[in-house]
Design a protein around this motif. Structure first.
Motif, PDB file in Angstrom:
ATOM      1  N   SER A   1       0.869  -1.159  -0.265  1.00  0.00           N
ATOM      2  CA  SER A   1       0.033   0.031   0.112  1.00  0.00           C
ATOM      3  C   SER A   1       0.767   1.259   0.199  1.00  0.00           C
ATOM      4  N   ASP A   2       1.989   1.247   0.568  1.00  0.00           N
ATOM      5  CA  ASP A   2       2.863   2.383   0.692  1.00  0.00           C
ATOM      6  C   ASP A   2       3.721   2.540  -0.741  1.00  0.00           C
ATOM      7  N   LYS A   3       3.520   1.604  -1.653  1.00  0.00           N
ATOM      8  CA  LYS A   3       4.448   1.881  -2.980  1.00  0.00           C
ATOM      9  C   LYS A   3       3.747   2.426  -3.794  1.00  0.00           C
ATOM     10  N   ALA A   4       4.499   3.161  -4.776  1.00  0.00           N
ATOM     11  CA  ALA A   4       3.974   3.843  -5.983  1.00  0.00           C
ATOM     12  C   ALA A   4       3.209   3.053  -6.846  1.00  0.00           C
ATOM     13  N   SER A   5       2.105   3.632  -7.340  1.00  0.00           N
ATOM     14  CA  SER A   5       0.921   2.986  -8.322  1.00  0.00           C
ATOM     15  C   SER A   5       1.885   2.478  -9.626  1.00  0.00           C
ATOM     16  N   ALA A   6       1.211   1.675 -10.497  1.00  0.00           N
ATOM     17  CA  ALA A   6       1.804   1.371 -11.888  1.00  0.00           C
ATOM     18  C   ALA A   6       1.833   2.570 -12.503  1.00  0.00           C
ATOM     19  N   LEU A   7       0.755   3.352 -12.755  1.00  0.00           N
ATOM     20  CA  LEU A   7       0.744   4.472 -13.557  1.00  0.00           C
ATOM     21  C   LEU A   7       2.091   5.538 -13.095  1.00  0.00           C
ATOM     22  N   GLU A   8       2.418   5.740 -11.753  1.00  0.00           N
ATOM     23  CA  GLU A   8       3.259   6.693 -11.312  1.00  0.00           C
ATOM     24  C   GLU A   8       4.880   6.060 -11.729  1.00  0.00           C
ATOM     25  N   LEU A   9       4.858   4.523 -11.541  1.00  0.00           N
ATOM     26  CA  LEU A   9       5.978   4.064 -12.082  1.00  0.00           C
ATOM     27  C   LEU A   9       6.394   4.053 -13.457  1.00  0.00           C
ATOM     28  N   MET A  10       5.072   3.838 -14.356  1.00  0.00           N
ATOM     29  CA  MET A  10       5.363   4.030 -15.627  1.00  0.00           C
ATOM     30  C   MET A  10       5.756   5.520 -16.060  1.00  0.00           C
ATOM     31  N   LYS A  11       5.082   6.633 -15.416  1.00  0.00           N
ATOM     32  CA  LYS A  11       5.503   7.920 -15.867  1.00  0.00           C
ATOM     33  C   LYS A  11       7.119   8.076 -15.593  1.00  0.00           C
ATOM     34  N   GLN A  12       7.495   7.594 -14.294  1.00  0.00           N
ATOM     35  CA  GLN A  12       8.993   7.629 -13.930  1.00  0.00           C
ATOM     36  C   GLN A  12       9.795   6.893 -15.273  1.00  0.00           C
ATOM     37  N   ALA A  13       9.277   5.744 -15.452  1.00  0.00           N
ATOM     38  CA  ALA A  13      10.244   5.095 -16.607  1.00  0.00           C
ATOM     39  C   ALA A  13      10.437   5.852 -17.873  1.00  0.00           C
ATOM     40  N   LEU A  14       9.337   6.584 -18.287  1.00  0.00           N
ATOM     41  CA  LEU A  14       9.228   7.130 -19.478  1.00  0.00           C
ATOM     42  C   LEU A  14       9.952   8.522 -19.472  1.00  0.00           C
ATOM     43  N   MET A  15       9.976   9.211 -18.140  1.00  0.00           N
ATOM     44  CA  MET A  15      10.975  10.356 -17.924  1.00  0.00           C
ATOM     45  C   MET A  15      12.374   9.912 -17.965  1.00  0.00           C
ATOM     46  N   LEU A  16      12.806   8.633 -17.474  1.00  0.00           N
ATOM     47  CA  LEU A  16      13.932   8.336 -17.271  1.00  0.00           C
ATOM     48  C   LEU A  16      14.550   7.981 -18.473  1.00  0.00           C
ATOM     49  N   HIS A  17      13.733   6.928 -19.292  1.00  0.00           N
ATOM     50  CA  HIS A  17      14.243   6.660 -20.633  1.00  0.00           C
ATOM     51  C   HIS A  17      13.423   6.944 -21.617  1.00  0.00           C
ATOM     52  N   PRO A  18      13.154   8.221 -22.013  1.00  0.00           N
ATOM     53  CA  PRO A  18      12.138   8.491 -22.899  1.00  0.00           C
ATOM     54  C   PRO A  18      12.547   7.878 -24.575  1.00  0.00           C
ATOM     55  N   LEU A  19      13.627   7.495 -24.715  1.00  0.00           N
ATOM     56  CA  LEU A  19      13.947   6.880 -25.951  1.00  0.00           C
ATOM     57  C   LEU A  19      13.452   5.457 -26.382  1.00  0.00           C
ATOM     58  N   VAL A  20      13.121   4.875 -25.000  1.00  0.00           N
ATOM     59  CA  VAL A  20      12.481   3.438 -25.187  1.00  0.00           C
ATOM     60  C   VAL A  20      11.269   3.413 -25.915  1.00  0.00           C
TER      61      VAL A  20
END
Length: 635
Positions: free
Chosen positions: A425-444
């Motif tokens: 429950s204290d972890k980030a949601s799937a949507l938030e994790l996906m946004k972080q992945a896109l901002m970290l590696h947008p070329l993917v």
């Protein structure tokens, strides 16, 4: 302690019932150290030597763990005043040490502040973490427990029965008597004189395989920090076979390599050579059988302390890739893992990948960049999250492109299935994790859209944004890792639910960029700090090794390797003695209809292959070189 002395101590306790914790509490206050507490009944023992040993151990403990000096000093306040005085001195020393912490460089401060703003745990400098990892192997051994192999899921035959049922698998085995799982089942019906194959954990041996010749063994090199280091040791006969193989390899003479297998059926490099030859010719089952035969030989040579199943937090084992003789096990396991993935046995491939990654903590063959794919395909989402949190690595795993995008996928399916929601429950949601992945590696995103492919019109609109349209990898290392991830896991993005998750996250990232927020720029700083090298640190990993596509080799390209006149001089005369006797073994019949003729010719040179004899009536009679009669096999 004698009985009389024990009675004396008990009587002393009865006389002084007021002795309690209050005496130690008074000493913990700011009273001078010369104050002597109430009489301790255990002082009657007058064991001066034990007291000195206790003080020595206390000093060693406080020097080893400076961070816990204060709690240890409080616990030791109940001992005589001299010890209390020492502990207070140690308190002052520990405070001085903490006060003299070196200042962090300005670059690292900025990275830590960025990660704090992003509500993430700060990740230290990769070089510093690498040095700490080399100095603390005990922590590495403890983190290896997440790589414990489940023997129930290690063999592909068990997973095939779970997927298709035992009836379907048994029917296939009846039609293909040369399959690996049919070997043990047909063993009891073999002719008299054939041995029972040795039971192994990694593969199921076939009944027609020759006996293990003991040409390899494994020795324990050393033990450091609870980790046993092993190495394979070849015998004299194996070294002789290796010399012949190297000469044949230098001359590109496949006939001579096949002749090596006639006399040395468990020569590993020759088996892997034929496995590659079968794979490039489209004979995937024959390639898998050659790799399985190689793994059988390697497992037979295991040391008694070495096993795929003995990973725990106490004693671990390592088989370093730096030893040339050890490299064969890594290559065979990697080929075996790919073969199981091609058959759809993703859970078995995951167990083999865990075993492969646990062999060498340096991961020389790139198991770390496909283990997330096998975990997702095997639906081991909770395990994948645990692996990313617990596995010890030089940098945080979520910084790598494959884990940055696999973690939100695992979180998405956990949220959808409603599993372990309370614990996470204290972890980030799937949507938030996906946004972080896109901002970290947008070329993917651009590479996934073109590789999958994703043909929705909204993807062209998203890629027109400057953040995704002009995205760059930021270095040769990161670009290489992105290519490996896309080649390995692009098929995951063909699922509609994952496309919707990716689309929603990408649209929100576009809104963040248009709004002028600093979050996207902060992630760019994180990427530059984590992958700052100008050299490709993973250039030894080939992108084609992580691909599902296998290049084919036409028969006309094989002919020069078999029929060239210069090939006869590939192996010097006399290196294989004519008097060598090939041991008697059960031969497996093969069907040659519709197969590559060049491959059939090479396969006919192998001692354990038999195509049978066709009479005029069209019936197949098994050819018996010993004149004892054929072997009845259901076709």
């Amino acid at each position: 302690m004698s009985a009389r002395l024990l009675q004396r101590v008990l009587k002393e306790r009865e006389r002084e019932p007021d002795i309690s914790i209050s005496a130690s509490t008074e000493e913990e206050s700011d009273s001078p150290p010369a104050t002597v507490p109430a009489r301790n009944p255990f002082d009657l023992l007058d064991d001066q030597e034990d007291e000195e040993e206790g003080e020595t151990s206390i000093d060693q403990t406080s020097n080893a763990n400076t961070e816990h000096d204060a709690p240890q000093a409080d616990k030791l306040s109940s001992v005589p005043a001299v010890t209390n005085h020492k502990s207070k001195k140690k308190k002052k020393k520990s405070k001085d040490k903490h006060a003299q912490v070196p200042k962090v460089p300005q670059d690292e401060k900025s990275l830590d502040s960025i990660l704090e703003d992003l509500s993430l745990t700060p990740n230290p400098n990769p070089s510093k973490v690498s040095e700490a990892g080399h100095n603390n192997r005990g922590k590495l051994a403890a983190s290896m427990s997440v790589l414990a192999v489940d023997p129930k899921h290690l063999k592909a035959e068990n997973e095939l029965r779970k997927i298709f049922g035992s009836k379907v698998v048994n029917s296939f085995q009846n039609q293909n008597p040369g399959s690996s799982s049919a070997g043990m089942r047909n063993m009891h019906g073999a002719r008299r004189g054939v041995h029972n194959p040795r039971k192994t954990v990694l593969v199921t041996p076939m009944a027609y395989w020759p006996r293990w010749d003991g040409s390899l063994s494994m020795e324990l090199i050393e033990t450091k920090n609870g980790i046993n280091y092993f190495r394979y040791v070849p015998s004299d006969s194996y070294r002789h076979a290796q010399e012949i193989f190297e000469a044949a390899k230098a001359a590109n003479d496949l006939n001579s390599i096949a002749r090596v297998l006639q006399h040395y059926p468990y020569h590993l490099d020759s088996l892997l050579t034929f496995a590659d030859l079968y794979r490039y010719s489209g004979e995937h089952q024959a390639s898998a059988d050659a790799v399985a035969k190689c793994l059988f030989a390697l497992e037979c040579a295991f040391h008694p302390l070495f096993s795929p199943l003995n990973i725990n937090s106490g004693t671990n084992r390592q088989l370093k890739y730096t030893h040339d003789i050890n490299k064969t096990l890594f290559k065979a396991l990697f080929s075996h893992m790919r073969a199981m993935d091609r058959r759809g046995c993703h859970r078995s491939a995951l167990e083999v990948c865990k075993f492969l990654l646990s062999l060498d903590s340096d991961d020389p063959i790139g198991s770390l960049f496909c283990i997330d794919y096998f975990a997702l395909r095997a639906q081991e989402y909770t395990w994948l999250e645990r692996f990313i949190e617990e596995y010890n690595c030089d940098t945080s795993l979520w910084l790598f492109p494959n884990f940055a995008y696999s973690l939100p996928i695992a979180r998405f399916y956990i949220e959808r299935d409603g599993k372990d929601l309370e614990a996470s429950s204290d972890k980030a949601s799937a949507l938030e994790l996906m946004k972080q992945a896109l901002m970290l590696h947008p070329l993917v995103l651009d590479k996934i859209v073109s590789k999958a492919p994703l043909k929705d019109a909204v993807w062209a609109q998203i890629l027109r944004n400057v953040f995704f349209g002009s995205a760059k990898a930021g270095g040769p290392t990161l670009e290489h890792l992105i290519n490996i991830y896309v080649e390995r896991s692009y098929i995951m993005w063909r699922f509609p639910e994952l496309q919707n998750l990716l689309k929603q996250a990408a649209l929100e990232v576009v809104e963040i960029v248009k709004g002028g927020g600093t979050e996207a720029r902060d992630w760019v700083c994180v990427r530059k700090e984590a992958f700052s090298s100008d050299k490709n640190e993973y250039s030894h990993l080939m992108v084609s090794d992580f691909s599902d596509t296998v290049p084919t080799l036409p028969p006309e390209e094989l002919r020069p390797f078999m029929l060239g006149p210069e090939m006869a001089a590939g192996v010097p005369e006399g290196m294989i003695e004519e008097g060598d006797v090939i041991p008697e073994r059960l031969r497996v019949p093969r069907d040659v209809a519709g197969r590559n003729p060049a491959i059939v010719f090479l396969e006919s040179l192998l001692p354990w292959v038999d195509y049978g004899v066709v009479d005029r009536d069209g019936n197949d009679d098994d050819f018996d070189h010993d004149g004892e009669g054929g072997n009845d096999v259901d076709n």
